[in-house]
Design a protein around this motif. Structure first.
Motif, mmCIF file in Angstrom:
data_model
loop_
_atom_site.group_PDB
_atom_site.id
_atom_site.type_symbol
_atom_site.label_atom_id
_atom_site.label_comp_id
_atom_site.label_asym_id
_atom_site.label_seq_id
_atom_site.Cartn_x
_atom_site.Cartn_y
_atom_site.Cartn_z
ATOM 1 N N GLU A 20 9.798 14.608 -27.308
ATOM 2 C CA GLU A 20 8.608 15.069 -26.592
ATOM 3 C C GLU A 20 8.286 14.158 -25.411
ATOM 4 O O GLU A 20 8.033 14.625 -24.292
ATOM 5 C CB GLU A 20 7.419 15.119 -27.554
ATOM 6 N N CYS A 23 10.798 14.740 -22.606
ATOM 7 C CA CYS A 23 10.560 15.985 -21.887
ATOM 8 C C CYS A 23 9.334 15.878 -20.979
ATOM 9 O O CYS A 23 9.331 16.413 -19.866
ATOM 10 C CB CYS A 23 10.383 17.136 -22.871
ATOM 11 N N ILE A 24 8.298 15.178 -21.437
ATOM 12 C CA ILE A 24 7.107 15.003 -20.602
ATOM 13 C C ILE A 24 7.425 14.137 -19.396
ATOM 14 O O ILE A 24 7.028 14.447 -18.263
ATOM 15 C CB ILE A 24 5.962 14.389 -21.434
ATOM 16 N N ARG A 27 9.472 16.147 -17.048
ATOM 17 C CA ARG A 27 8.866 17.439 -16.719
ATOM 18 C C ARG A 27 9.858 18.586 -16.977
ATOM 19 O O ARG A 27 10.165 19.388 -16.101
ATOM 20 C CB ARG A 27 8.402 17.441 -15.255
ATOM 21 N N TYR A 29 9.552 20.874 -19.634
ATOM 22 C CA TYR A 29 8.827 22.051 -20.103
ATOM 23 C C TYR A 29 9.698 22.911 -21.023
ATOM 24 O O TYR A 29 10.219 22.425 -22.023
ATOM 25 C CB TYR A 29 8.262 22.840 -18.918
ATOM 26 N N ALA A 30 9.885 24.187 -20.705
ATOM 27 C CA ALA A 30 10.538 25.112 -21.637
ATOM 28 C C ALA A 30 12.010 24.779 -21.884
ATOM 29 O O ALA A 30 12.611 25.336 -22.806
ATOM 30 C CB ALA A 30 10.420 26.544 -21.121
ATOM 31 N N ARG A 59 6.284 19.133 -9.702
ATOM 32 C CA ARG A 59 4.866 19.178 -10.069
ATOM 33 C C ARG A 59 4.158 20.236 -9.250
ATOM 34 O O ARG A 59 4.402 20.408 -8.063
ATOM 35 C CB ARG A 59 4.213 17.816 -9.814
ATOM 36 N N HIS A 65 -0.160 19.168 -15.276
ATOM 37 C CA HIS A 65 -0.017 20.285 -16.203
ATOM 38 C C HIS A 65 -0.994 20.080 -17.357
ATOM 39 O O HIS A 65 -1.107 18.990 -17.915
ATOM 40 C CB HIS A 65 1.419 20.325 -16.732
ATOM 41 N N ASP A 67 -2.190 19.899 -20.877
ATOM 42 C CA ASP A 67 -1.535 19.784 -22.170
ATOM 43 C C ASP A 67 -2.125 20.717 -23.210
ATOM 44 O O ASP A 67 -1.557 20.902 -24.288
ATOM 45 C CB ASP A 67 -1.631 18.339 -22.690
ATOM 46 N N ASN A 71 1.824 26.911 -23.551
ATOM 47 C CA ASN A 71 3.225 26.616 -23.268
ATOM 48 C C ASN A 71 3.444 25.191 -22.777
ATOM 49 O O ASN A 71 4.502 24.875 -22.253
ATOM 50 C CB ASN A 71 3.770 27.608 -22.234
ATOM 51 N N SER A 72 2.444 24.315 -22.912
ATOM 52 C CA SER A 72 2.630 22.936 -22.525
ATOM 53 C C SER A 72 3.565 22.239 -23.505
ATOM 54 O O SER A 72 3.735 22.688 -24.653
ATOM 55 C CB SER A 72 1.290 22.199 -22.489
ATOM 56 N N ILE A 73 4.182 21.142 -23.071
ATOM 57 C CA ILE A 73 5.154 20.450 -23.921
ATOM 58 C C ILE A 73 4.535 19.973 -25.230
ATOM 59 O O ILE A 73 5.104 20.198 -26.313
ATOM 60 C CB ILE A 73 5.800 19.294 -23.142
#
Length: 391
Positions: A20, A23-24, A27, A29-30, A59, A65, A67, A71-73
């Motif tokens: 996590e 990924c944050i 950036r 995301y999906a 960005r 984004h 949280d 659909n946020s990470i």
């Protein structure tokens, strides 16, 4: 770089937290969802998984984004933390994953002799997609069964999809009743409800269901052919078990109860049926298909590169399911079926007298007269009298 032997591996929860944060920071995301779909197939590839490198998302203007968005990470990983045990269970069963992918092509309304007419156009369309268009096959398969779209995405990502499609095209279909129950996915006619009957005949698909549910001789295992047989059978020509239960068929069905995980130390973990555990895969967000404007729709493909007139799939499905259903012999009035070229028994010698027969049924070479003669001798007491105890 090798880790020391004394290193303590992180738990799945800690490892998920590492992912996590990664990924944050980047950036992604999906893309984390795509990666998770890909690693489900590690057992397929014997541990050798090569994922494409992730791409950073720019960005958005106007701030960070949020949280708290669905659909946020962080929100995605919170859902994943609850589903990881179920994903791992599914991933450990290669046959189950394959059966779920192939269930995309299953239609419970199609009978075994019409399989070619159902599947040939589907594979003609898939074959017509240009190799450079890597996303169209995924869209086509996901639109057919959206709940399993993420599995197809992972399968294409790690190059597992093509062997599965090839086997399906050749009529080699996997069946896993447990995976079907876990995901609430139809894979075979066997799990459909029983129909009604008029007391004189029973549909052959219901006949198959009753033979399997009651564990009749030679039918303890489910048929691996998912397509239902056509037509019906006179009750007088069926097994005694069918005659006993045909009138109460509506009360018989397959129902998922539990599964057990056998550990190496001899202990077992049992998971009973409930609303949370039977659904191994649950979409974490709603999927809204993107439809193109009418004027942008591509023209239909002109080169299908597929034999639409081939009957091989129907032939294989028909021979398979009737071979399972009639493993103990065919009734005399089904001569047209067992002599059909698809069943491949039309060249047998019907004058042969040494056939195996039971319960009024005869094999493909059988002679019903012999059975009747045997019954007459029995009724006349032509055999030595014997005493039998109660069962």
């Amino acid at each position: 770089m090798s880790s020391p032997a004394s290193a303590v591996l992180p738990s799945s929860a800690v490892a998920l937290k590492y992912l996590e944060h990664f990924c944050i920071h980047n950036r992604l995301y999906a893309q984390c969802s795509v990666a998770l779909a890909g690693v489900l197939y590690i057992p397929f590839l014997r541990g050798a998984v090569s994922l494409p490198p992730p791409k950073q998302v720019r960005r958005r203007k106007g701030g960070k984004h949020n949280d708290a968005e669905p659909n946020s990470i962080p929100s995605l990983f919170k859902a994943y933390s609850e589903m990881i045990p179920r994903y791992m269970t599914l991933s450990c069963n290669i046959w189950a994953l394959r059966s779920l992918l192939q269930s995309t092509f299953f239609n419970p309304d199609i009978e075994c002799n019409l399989v070619s007419a159902w599947l040939n156009p589907a594979f003609a369309v898939l074959n017509s997609i240009a190799p450079t268009d890597q996303y169209s096959p995924i869209r086509a398969l996901a639109n057919r069964q959206p709940r399993l779209g993420v599995l197809w995405l992972g399968a294409f990502l790690v190059n597992v999809a093509q062997p599965v499609l090839r086997d399906t095209r050749n009529g080699m279909v996997a069946l896993d009743l447990a995976a079907s129950a876990w995901t609430n996915t139809r894979q075979t006619f066997l799990t459909l409800p029983m129909g009604s009957n008029d007391g004189t005949s029973v549909s052959r698909d219901d006949e198959c269901r009753l033979l399997f549910i009651t564990g009749s001789e030679c039918h303890e295992r489910p048929p691996v052919w998912p397509w239902k047989p056509f037509g019906s059978t006179n009750l007088s020509d069926t097994e005694l078990t069918i005659q006993q239960h045909a009138r109460c068929a509506s009360t018989h069905c397959l129902q998922y109860e539990s599964w057990e995980w056998m550990l190496t130390d001899g202990r077992t973990i049992r998971d009973l049926q409930n609303a949370e555990t039977t659904q191994i895969y649950k979409p974490t967000s709603k999927f809204t298909p993107q439809h193109s404007a009418p004027e942008s729709n591509p023209p239909p493909p002109s080169d299908y590169d597929y034999d639409l007139l081939s009957q091989l799939l129907s032939e294989s499905a028909t021979r398979g399911i009737f071979g399972w259903l009639r493993s103990t012999g065919y009734p005399e009035n089904e001569r047209a079926i067992y002599q059909h070229s698809w069943i491949d028994l039309e060249g047998t010698d019907e004058e042969e007298v040494d056939d195996k027969m039971s319960d009024g049924k005869v094999g493909p070479n059988g002679n019903q007269v012999q059975v009747n003669a045997w019954l007459e001798r029995t009724a006349e007491g032509s055999f030595p009298a014997r005493e039998y105890g109660a069962c």
